[in-house]
Design an enzyme around this catalytic site. Structure first.
Site, mmCIF file in Angstrom:
data_model
loop_
_atom_site.group_PDB
_atom_site.id
_atom_site.type_symbol
_atom_site.label_atom_id
_atom_site.label_comp_id
_atom_site.label_asym_id
_atom_site.label_seq_id
_atom_site.Cartn_x
_atom_site.Cartn_y
_atom_site.Cartn_z
ATOM 1 N N SER A 1 -34.831 68.590 23.815
ATOM 2 C CA SER A 1 -34.532 68.545 25.248
ATOM 3 C C SER A 1 -33.211 69.219 25.570
ATOM 4 C CB SER A 1 -34.432 67.089 25.726
ATOM 5 O OG SER A 1 -35.698 66.524 25.902
ATOM 6 N N HIS B 1 -31.275 62.047 32.000
ATOM 7 C CA HIS B 1 -31.772 63.131 31.157
ATOM 8 C C HIS B 1 -31.620 64.417 31.954
ATOM 9 C CE1 HIS B 1 -34.996 65.549 29.178
ATOM 10 N NE2 HIS B 1 -34.735 64.839 28.121
ATOM 11 N N ASP C 1 -37.644 67.471 35.469
ATOM 12 C CA ASP C 1 -36.925 66.473 34.667
ATOM 13 C C ASP C 1 -36.893 65.117 35.367
ATOM 14 O OD1 ASP C 1 -34.960 65.419 32.686
ATOM 15 O OD2 ASP C 1 -34.812 67.517 32.125
#
Ligand SMILES: *[C@@H]1O[C@H](CO)[C@@H](O)[C@H](O)[C@H]1NC(C)=O
Ligand SMILES: *[C@@H]1O[C@H](CO)[C@@H](O)[C@H](O)[C@H]1NC(C)=O
Ligand SMILES: *[C@@H]1O[C@H](CO)[C@@H](O)[C@H](O)[C@H]1NC(C)=O
Ligand SMILES: *[C@@H]1O[C@H](CO)[C@@H](O)[C@H](O)[C@H]1NC(C)=O
Length: 735
Positions: free
Chosen positions: A517, A218, A148
Site C-alpha cells: 500500500s 490509510h 482509498d
C-alpha cells in the site's frame, strides 16, 4: 514482575496495518435481513442516452412489494464507465428473478477487497531544485486520484501554499459538509460508501459515514506519499525526523473513499467510475482482491482498463501475501503492479543480552527514560502466538500483563524484514536470525536477561538496501504467465507519511507504516512526474519508461536481495527498483494501444463475451487475431519453456530520446536459453519514429540449469553521449 516478554511474529499475516479483511461482518449482518448488495451487469440498449441509464436500471428492480426496503433505496451505485450496470440491495430470490428480464447479463454479491514516507524522495534521487524534480516541475498540472479510505483534509501535507488551481478540465468536487472545503492541493474528495437513508438494520453492512473523511488511517498516508506538500520537522516520537514530502509535491490530489473499516468491490467500482468522469490523470489503488481473479471478474482490472482507454495511468499494490510464489494480485498488463522494498533508514533498537551479545532491531517508540539499572529477566510466555494482532497490539497486551519491555522476533519466512512500530512500551523487532541467537542464549543460561538500547534514526547502516520486504507478493502471475509481474518495486517498509491522528501528541500527525500500500503511491508519484514532463505519453509509455530504466543492484552494488539476504529473482522484484531520474528520460518506449489488449485477452482463452465485458465493445476472437501473452508489446519478456521449445516474439520501440540515434542490442541470456535478436542494430531519424525487432528464445538441452527459473535481460544501448540503456527483463519458467 518486571520482565521482558518475548513474542514470535508471523509478519505476513499479523502485523501489517495495511491488510484488511472483514468479510464476516457482512455475512453476520445480512443474516438478519437477507438483503445483500449485488453487482448487476446489464446490456445497454442501442441508442439509450447516458442520462437515462439510471432510470433504465430501476426497471430491473423487483416489484415494490417488498416490505424490507423501498425501491428508491435499493440502488446503491449506478455505474456507467467501468461496466453497464448497478449495485443494488436484493434478496437472493430477487436477484434470481432478475435473470428473466431482457438485457440482464449477470448478478453477483459484491466481494470484500483488502486494503493492501520524508526521506523517500531523497532515496529516489529527488532533491530540491535539481534533476528529476526540476525537469518534471514537481508533478505540476497532474491530478492523482486515490481510491482509498478517505483523507484528513486539514493535514499540513495537503495545504496548498503556492499551488496553482487544477487544470480547467477538472470536473471533480468536494463532498465535505459545512466549512470543510478543498483547496488547490486537495482538489476532490468524494465518498462511495453507501449509508443512505435506509434504517441501519436494513443495510447489509453499515459502512461508515457519508463523508470522505479519513477513518481508517490509510488514505491520508498514501496521498501524502504520492503528492503531499513539504512539511518541515515531520517525525513520530522524534524519529525519522525531516521534511515530509510527497514524490510529486506539486501534483493535485483527489480522494475517492471506497473503504472505511471494510472494503467491498461494489463501492470500489463506483469510486473508479467517478474518478474517470472527474478527469483524473492517474489512479493510485492500494487495495486488492483477496486472491487473484480472472480479469473479467476483478473490478480493479475492469476499472483500470476503462481508465487506460481514457489515457489514465493506473498504479496498484502487488499485495501483501509474500514471500510465497504466485501471490501477486492486480496483475493485469494495463496496470503498473508495485512490490515493496526497503530503504536505507533504520530506527534502531538494539537488544543487549546478558552475555553482551547485541542484536539490532527496530522500534519507532524510543523512550529516553528506559535505563534499567540491571538487565531485566526474560520470560517467554504462553501468549507468544497471538494470532492476528499487530505488533502495537501485542505490546498493549504485554504491558497489561505487567511486562516492562518486549522483544518480537521473526519467523523464518520473514527473515530480515523488521518493522519500526509505535509501541506502547520499550520494544524491539528483530530478525529471524537474531531470534535464533536469542533462543540459543535462552537455553544456554539459567537466568537470561536483556535490555534495549535505543539508537535513534540511522541512515545507511542497516541491512543491504533496497531489499525485498518479506510481505511483498511475488510472481509468476497466475492469471497471465506471459506477463512478468510484479512490474517494479519501490519503498514500502517503515514509511513515514501523513496520519489521521497524532500518536505522540505532536502538532502534526504522521506515522510510519509498511505495506505494498505504501510502495504503490511512490510509483504513482513517479508516474505523475513523468506525466508532467511528458503530458502526451500514454499509460503504457509511462510504464515502459519506469520498467526499462529500473535498477537491480542495491546500494552496495550487490544484486537486490530478498528478506533472506539472498539474490532476488525476477519474480520477486520484477524489473527492479524504480530509478526516477532515468525514468524521466528513457530513450525508447514500448507503447501499447488499448485495443492491442484484445488479441491478448482472446489469447488468454477468454470467451468473446468475457473480453467484451472488459473492453466494453464487441470483439472477434477468431484465430488470426489471437496472440500469446508474451507477444504483447510489453517492456519485459515472460515465458514458459518446455523441452525443445522455441518462441519468437516481436516488439516495437518508439524513439523518445534524440533524433538521429542508433541503438545496439546486448543480451544477457538466461541460463539454458539461447536468445537471438533481429536486427541487432536499430537506427532512428526522428523523434517518435518506431522500429520493430524480433527476438527468438530457444531452450537448450545441452546446458545444465541450476534452477527452474531462468532470468536475463535484453538491452538496447544508444551509441554516443546520451548513454540510453533500455533494459527489458527476461523471465523464464522451465517445465
Ligand atoms: C527535526 O529537525 C528539525 C530541523 O532539522 C529540528 O529543528 C527539530 O528540532 C528536529 N526535531 C526533532 C524532534 O528531532
Ligand atoms: C547480507 O548479504 C551481504 C552481501 O552478501 C553481506 O555483506 C551481509 O553481511 C549479509 N548480512 C547478513 C546479516 O547476513
Ligand atoms: C470473425 O473473424 C473471422 C476471420 O476474419 C470471420 O471469418 C468471422 O466471420 C468473424 N466472426 C464474426 C462473428 O464476425
Ligand atoms: C548447445 O547447443 C547449441 C545449439 O544446439 C550450440 O550452439 C551450443 O554450442 C551448445 N553448447 C554446448 C555447451 O555444447
Amino acid at each position: 514482575m518486571k520482565a521482558f516478554f518475548l513474542i514470535s511474529l508471523t509478519l505476513i499475516t499479523t502485523s501489517l496495518f495495511t491488510t484488511f479483511s472483514f468479510s464476516h461482518e457482512a455475512s453476520e449482518a445480512s443474516v438478519k435481513t437477507d438483503l445483500e448488495t449485488y453487482i448487476v451487469v446489464v446490456e445497454k440498449p442501442d441508442g439509450l442516452l447516458e442520462s437515462k441509464l439510471h432510470d433504465w436500471y430501476t426497471t430491473f428492480l423487483p416489484e415494490a412489494t417488498s416490505s424490507l426496503i423501498p425501491n428508491q433505496q435499493r440502488i446503491v451505485h449506478s455505474y456507467h464507465n467501468v461496466i453497464t450496470g448497478f449495485a443494488a440491495k436484493l434478496t437472493p430470490q430477487e436477484a434470481k428473478a432478475m435473470e428473466l428480464k431482457e438485457g440482464f447479463i449477470s448478478a453477483r454479491v459484491e466481494r470484500p477487497v483488502s486494503l493492501h514516507t520524508t526521506f523517500t524522495p531523497k532515496f529516489l534521487g529527488l532533491q530540491q531544485n535539481v534533476g528529476g524534480w526540476k525537469s518534471s516541475h514537481y508533478g505540476e498540472g497532474v491530478i492523482i486520484g486515490l481510491i482509498d479510505t478517505g483523507i484528513k483534509h486539514d493535514h499540513p501535507s495537503f495545504f496548498d501554499k503556492g499551488m496553482p488551481p487544477p487544470p480547467a478540465k477538472w470536473r471533480g468536487r468536494c463532498d465535505f459538509n459545512g466549512k470543510r472545503t478543498c483547496n488547490n492541493k486537495l482538489v476532490g474528495a468524494r465518498n462511495f460508501i453507501w449509508d443512505g437513508d435506509a434504517p441501519v438494520e436494513a443495510i447489509p453492512h453499515a459502512r461508515g459515514t457519508d463523508l470522505p473523511w479519513e477513518e481508517a488511517y490509510h488514505g491520508s498516508h498514501t496521498s501524502g506519499i504520492a503528492a503531499g506538500c513539504p512539511v518541515e520537522g515531520a517525525n513520530v516520537f522524534g524519529q525519522a525526523n525531516g521534511t515530509a514530502t510527497g514524490i510529486a509535491p506539486r501534483a493535485h490530489v483527489a480522494m475517492y473513499k471506497a473503504c472505511a473499516v471494510s472494503c467491498y468491490d461494489g463501492d470500489l467500482l463506483a469510486a473508479i467510475d467517478a474518478a474517470i468522469d472527474d478527469g483524473v490523470d492517474l489512479l493510485s489503488i492500494s487495495i486488492g482482491p483477496e486472491s487473484p481473479f480472472p480479469f473479467y471478474y476483478d473490478v480493479i482490472a475492469l476499472g483500470a482498463f476503462r481508465a487506460i482507454q481514457k489515457g489514465i495511468f493506473v498504479s496498484c499494490s502487488a499485495g501483501n501475501d509474500g514471500p510465497y510464489p504466485s501471490t501477486v494480485t492486480n496483475d493485469a498488463p494495463w496496470i503498473l503492479t508495485v512490490g515493496a522494498s526497503t530503504i536505507d533508514r533504520e530506527i534502531r533498537a538494539t537488544v543487549k543480552l546478558g552475555n553482551n551479545v547485541e542484536l539490532h532491531g527496530q522500534s519507532l517508540f524510543q523512550p529516553k527514560d528506559f535505563h534499567p539499572r540491571q538487565p531485566l529477566p526474560i520470560v517467554h510466555p504462553v501468549i507468544c502466538h497471538m494470532g492476528q494482532l499487530r505488533i502495537e497490539d501485542k505490546g498493549k497486551e504485554v504491558k497489561d500483563n505487567g511486562g516492562a519491555a518486549m522483544i518480537v522476533f521473526n519467523e523464518q519466512d520473514d527473515g530480515y524484514t523488521t518493522l519500526a512500530t509505535a509501541n506502547v512500551l520499550p520494544a524491539s523487532h528483530i530478525s529471524y536470525k537474531d531470534g535464533l541467537v536469542l533462543k540459543n542464549y535462552l537455553i544456554s543460561t539459567q537466568s537470561p536477561t536483556a535490555t534495549i538500547s535505543f539508537q535513534g534514526t540511522l541512515i545507511g547502516k542497516s541491512q543491504p538496501a533496497p531489499q525485498m520486504a518479506s510481505f511483498s507478493s511475488r510472481g509468476p502471475s497466475t492469471q497471465s504467465p506471459g506477463i512478468l509481474k510484479p512490474d517494479i518495486v519501490g519503498p514500502g517498509l517503515n514509511i513515514l507519511s501523513a496520519w489521521g491522528v497524532s500518536i505522540d501528541e505532536a502538532t502534526n500527525p504522521f506515522n510510519v507504516i509498511s505495506g505494498t500500500s505504501m510502495s504503490c503511491p511512490h510509483l504513482s508519484g513517479v508516474a505523475a512526474l513523468i506525466k508532467s514532463a511528458h503530458p502526451d505519453w500514454s499509460p503504457a509509455a509511462i510504464k515502459s519508461a519506469i520498467l526499462t530504466t529500473a535498477y537491480t543492484a542495491d546500494l552496495n552494488g550487490n544484486p537486490i536481495s530478498t528478506e533472506q539476504n539472498v539474490s532476488a529473482t525476477v519474480f520477486d522484484r520484477g524489473s527492479g527498483h524504480v530509478h526516477t531520474l532515468r525514468a524521466l528520460n528513457p530513450g525508447l518506449v514500448y507503447d501499447i494501444e488499448p485495443d492491442d489488449y484484445i488479441p491478448y485477452l482472446c489469447g488468454l482463452g477468454y470467451s468473446e463475451q468475457q473480453v467484451r465485458y472488459i473492453v466494453q465493445r464487441k470483439v472477434n476472437c477468431s484465430t488470426p487475431t489471437l496472440i500469446p501473452g508474451a507477444q504483447l508489446n510489453y517492456p519485459t519478456f515472460s515465458m514458459v519453456l518446455g523441452a525443445g521449445d522455441q518462441m519468437t516474439y516481436t516488439r516495437t520501440v518508439t524513439n523518445v530520446g534524440r533524433p538521429f540515434s542508433t541503438y545496439i542490442s546486448k543480451v544477457l541470456s538466461p541460463q539454458g536459453v539461447a536468445v537471438k535478436v533481429m536486427p541487432s542494430v536499430i537506427r532512428f531519424k526522428d523523434l517518435n519514429d518506431k522500429a520493430s525487432y524480433t527476438v527468438t528464445f530457444t531452450r537448450l538441452e545441452n546446458v545444465t540449469r541450476s534452477s527452474i527459473i531462468g532470468q536475463g535481460s535484453l538491452v538496447w544501448n544508444s551509441i554516443g553521449d546520451d548513454g540510453y540503456k533500455v533494459v527489458s527483463t527476461i523471465a523464464v519458467v522451465f517445465v
